[in-house]
Design an enzyme around this catalytic site. Sequence first.
Site, PDB file in Angstrom:
ATOM      1  N   ASP A  35     -49.043  15.843  19.024  1.00 38.78           N
ATOM      2  CA  ASP A  35     -48.598  16.969  18.201  1.00 38.78           C
ATOM      3  C   ASP A  35     -47.656  16.401  17.138  1.00 38.78           C
ATOM      4  O   ASP A  35     -46.497  16.108  17.411  1.00 38.78           O
ATOM      5  CB  ASP A  35     -47.891  17.994  19.094  1.00 38.78           C
ATOM      6  CG  ASP A  35     -47.207  19.090  18.294  1.00 38.78           C
ATOM      7  OD1 ASP A  35     -47.321  19.091  17.048  1.00 38.78           O
ATOM      8  OD2 ASP A  35     -46.546  19.943  18.912  1.00 38.78           O
ATOM      9  N   LYS A  45     -44.950  22.332   7.169  1.00 41.89           N
ATOM     10  CA  LYS A  45     -43.829  21.496   7.574  1.00 41.89           C
ATOM     11  C   LYS A  45     -43.805  20.188   6.785  1.00 41.89           C
ATOM     12  O   LYS A  45     -43.017  19.296   7.048  1.00 41.89           O
ATOM     13  CB  LYS A  45     -43.893  21.205   9.068  1.00 41.89           C
ATOM     14  CG  LYS A  45     -43.702  22.474   9.915  1.00 41.89           C
ATOM     15  CD  LYS A  45     -43.529  22.142  11.366  1.00 41.89           C
ATOM     16  CE  LYS A  45     -43.790  23.329  12.279  1.00 41.89           C
ATOM     17  NZ  LYS A  45     -42.734  24.341  12.237  1.00 41.89           N
ATOM     18  N   CYS A 100     -38.748  27.740  20.257  1.00 41.28           N
ATOM     19  CA  CYS A 100     -40.075  27.696  20.902  1.00 41.28           C
ATOM     20  C   CYS A 100     -40.216  26.456  21.770  1.00 41.28           C
ATOM     21  O   CYS A 100     -41.290  25.841  21.828  1.00 41.28           O
ATOM     22  CB  CYS A 100     -41.207  27.761  19.878  1.00 41.28           C
ATOM     23  SG  CYS A 100     -41.156  29.222  18.868  1.00 41.28           S
ATOM     24  N   HIS A 134     -43.103  21.719  22.384  1.00 43.35           N
ATOM     25  CA  HIS A 134     -43.070  23.044  21.757  1.00 43.35           C
ATOM     26  C   HIS A 134     -44.027  23.949  22.538  1.00 43.35           C
ATOM     27  O   HIS A 134     -45.008  23.461  23.123  1.00 43.35           O
ATOM     28  CB  HIS A 134     -43.549  22.883  20.308  1.00 43.35           C
ATOM     29  CG  HIS A 134     -43.478  24.119  19.469  1.00 43.35           C
ATOM     30  ND1 HIS A 134     -44.467  25.078  19.469  1.00 43.35           N
ATOM     31  CD2 HIS A 134     -42.555  24.547  18.588  1.00 43.35           C
ATOM     32  CE1 HIS A 134     -44.149  26.042  18.624  1.00 43.35           C
ATOM     33  NE2 HIS A 134     -42.986  25.747  18.073  1.00 43.35           N
ATOM     34  N   GLN A 142     -43.871  17.757  13.558  1.00 45.67           N
ATOM     35  CA  GLN A 142     -42.546  17.393  13.027  1.00 45.67           C
ATOM     36  C   GLN A 142     -42.478  15.939  12.578  1.00 45.67           C
ATOM     37  O   GLN A 142     -41.404  15.475  12.206  1.00 45.67           O
ATOM     38  CB  GLN A 142     -41.461  17.631  14.095  1.00 45.67           C
ATOM     39  CG  GLN A 142     -41.315  19.067  14.542  1.00 45.67           C
ATOM     40  CD  GLN A 142     -40.790  19.997  13.446  1.00 45.67           C
ATOM     41  OE1 GLN A 142     -40.309  19.542  12.397  1.00 45.67           O
ATOM     42  NE2 GLN A 142     -40.886  21.291  13.669  1.00 45.67           N
TER      43      GLN A 142
HETATM   44  N1  7TS Z   1     -45.403  21.602  17.394  1.00 46.26           N
HETATM   45  C1  7TS Z   1     -44.128  21.368  17.047  1.00 46.26           C
HETATM   46  C2  7TS Z   1     -43.459  20.113  17.505  1.00 46.26           C
HETATM   47  C3  7TS Z   1     -43.459  22.284  16.243  1.00 46.26           C
HETATM   48  O1  7TS Z   1     -42.205  22.029  15.892  1.00 46.26           O
HETATM   49  C4  7TS Z   1     -44.119  23.466  15.821  1.00 46.26           C
HETATM   50  C5  7TS Z   1     -43.414  24.520  15.031  1.00 46.26           C
HETATM   51  C6  7TS Z   1     -45.445  23.627  16.196  1.00 46.26           C
HETATM   52  C7  7TS Z   1     -46.057  22.688  16.985  1.00 46.26           C
HETATM   53  C8  7TS Z   1     -46.242  24.795  15.744  1.00 46.26           C
HETATM   54  O2  7TS Z   1     -46.495  24.685  14.397  1.00 46.26           O
HETATM   55  P1  7TS Z   1     -47.242  25.861  13.607  1.00 46.26           P
HETATM   56  O3  7TS Z   1     -47.154  25.460  12.184  1.00 46.26           O
HETATM   57  O4  7TS Z   1     -48.620  25.921  14.119  1.00 46.26           O
HETATM   58  O5  7TS Z   1     -46.464  27.116  13.904  1.00 46.26           O
HETATM   59  N2  7TS Z   1     -42.018  24.486  15.141  1.00 46.26           N
HETATM   60  C9  7TS Z   1     -41.154  25.415  14.683  1.00 46.26           C
HETATM   61  C10 7TS Z   1     -39.779  25.246  14.766  1.00 46.26           C
HETATM   62  O6  7TS Z   1     -39.217  24.267  15.235  1.00 46.26           O
HETATM   63  N3  7TS Z   1     -39.186  26.333  14.216  1.00 46.26           N
HETATM   64  O7  7TS Z   1     -40.122  27.168  13.789  1.00 46.26           O
HETATM   65  C11 7TS Z   1     -41.358  26.615  14.068  1.00 46.26           C
END
Ligand code: 7TS
Length: 436
Positions: free
Chosen positions: A211, A237, A375, A134, A214
């Site tokens: 990371d 999430k 992203c 990501h 997910q």
């Molecule tokens: N890493 C992964 C694998 C992600 O899917 C996301 C967000 C992030 C980091 C960042 O997370 P945040 O909560 O700090 O924003 N992924 C997504 C997505 O797949 N669609 O919208 C956000």
Amino acid sequence: MGLVTEPRAMTEPRASASGRENFPVLDQRVHGKPLVYLDNAATTQKPQMVLDAMNQFYQVDNSNIHRGVHELSERSTRHYEEARVKIQRFINAADWREIIFVRGATEGINLVAYTYGRRHVQAGDEIVISAMEHHSNIVPWQILCEEKQAILRIAPINQRGELLLDEFEKLLGPRTKLVSVVHVSNALGTINPVAEIARMAHRHGAPVFIDGAQAVAHMKVDVQALDCDFYALSGHKMFGPTGIGVLYGKAALLNKMPPYQGGGDMISSVTFAKTTYNDLPYKFEAGTPNIAGTIGLGAAVDYINEIGLDRIQAYEHELLAYGTAQLERIPGLRLIGTAREKASVLSFVLEGVHPHDVGTILDREGVAVRTGHHCAQPVLEWFGVPATTRASLAFYNTRQDIDALVAGIYKVKEIFGCGAGSQPARDSQSRQEVSS
Ligand code: 7TS
């Protein structure tokens, strides 16, 4: 009221792993159709229990933490710190001091890039990430590498969207200062063998960042078993609120890292001549944190525990298999990401139709999916597509939801006049391996 339905729900086509009735937002119509929410990788919905915990905080306990002697502040502090222990147990960290509350996975990664990275990475050093990251696990390292004249190395994947571990290991060496890899890819659904990657990195003396944005809502994560050095997650999430997440780090590393931000709570004493920093985890929690969000995240952990991650994982595995089989049958549909170890994500392109059009038409059918590059632009580019349509699952989804998605896709094909002729892609059978 019990949250968990009878065990037969695991195989019943119409049942979910848990009562959807606990998620008020799911009970609505969109464009006159019942909402089918398949955008869980972007954010999950929140059960009533999480909403109640946050409401309770603001209605009854609201106060700042770690600084008042009065009853409300003591209550707020207790609830906030209880959430930390819940997270510690949830990911099996050795110590509650290793749990740092941040805004989300993004901030967790930036924190390590700006503190550990700035201190340990020098010109000519290397950081290794994978081709399926990501943007939030790419850009902070790019910024660091640019500043330090260090080199970002990219571990390649195959046509299924699986890491090539032999190639990965070849990238590691004495100059490797950090390895950072996604646990579950948001664009492909690939589950990476992160314990093995940690072993490889440690053989070369490099710490490992995982990371887990997910992963944590879909499988049991044990940071000690993985032996990772850092692990980041986002509350939103995993059925918790937005604006709260966690950075786990081994205490030995965190203790040696400089603070990320300066301000209240992160200090031990301040004079104009010299400031000393607070102990872990407070050294990394400058300013008033997201107290309600943290308490909401604690409630989300309780909720997940009540259902059981083993049960969630088994149910979602079956649902993903069902969804994969249904989508593979659709002529002209190509799944992007067909790893053998996969979770929760059905990313696809439909011949002759732009993903945004697919998403818009699905929305008119009440089906919420995400379209775009998610992203994760580099990995989509690697697959030769600028964008995909992505359905992403959670335990409250059902086979009926998948059926609604499939019906929606056929509607798209009808509208775009691409109903016949094309064959379903069979990427999952491809054995070709390509290095990026
Ligand atoms: N890493 C992964 C694998 C992600 O899917 C996301 C967000 C992030 C980091 C960042 O997370 P945040 O909560 O700090 O924003 N992924 C997504 C997505 O797949 N669609 O919208 C956000």
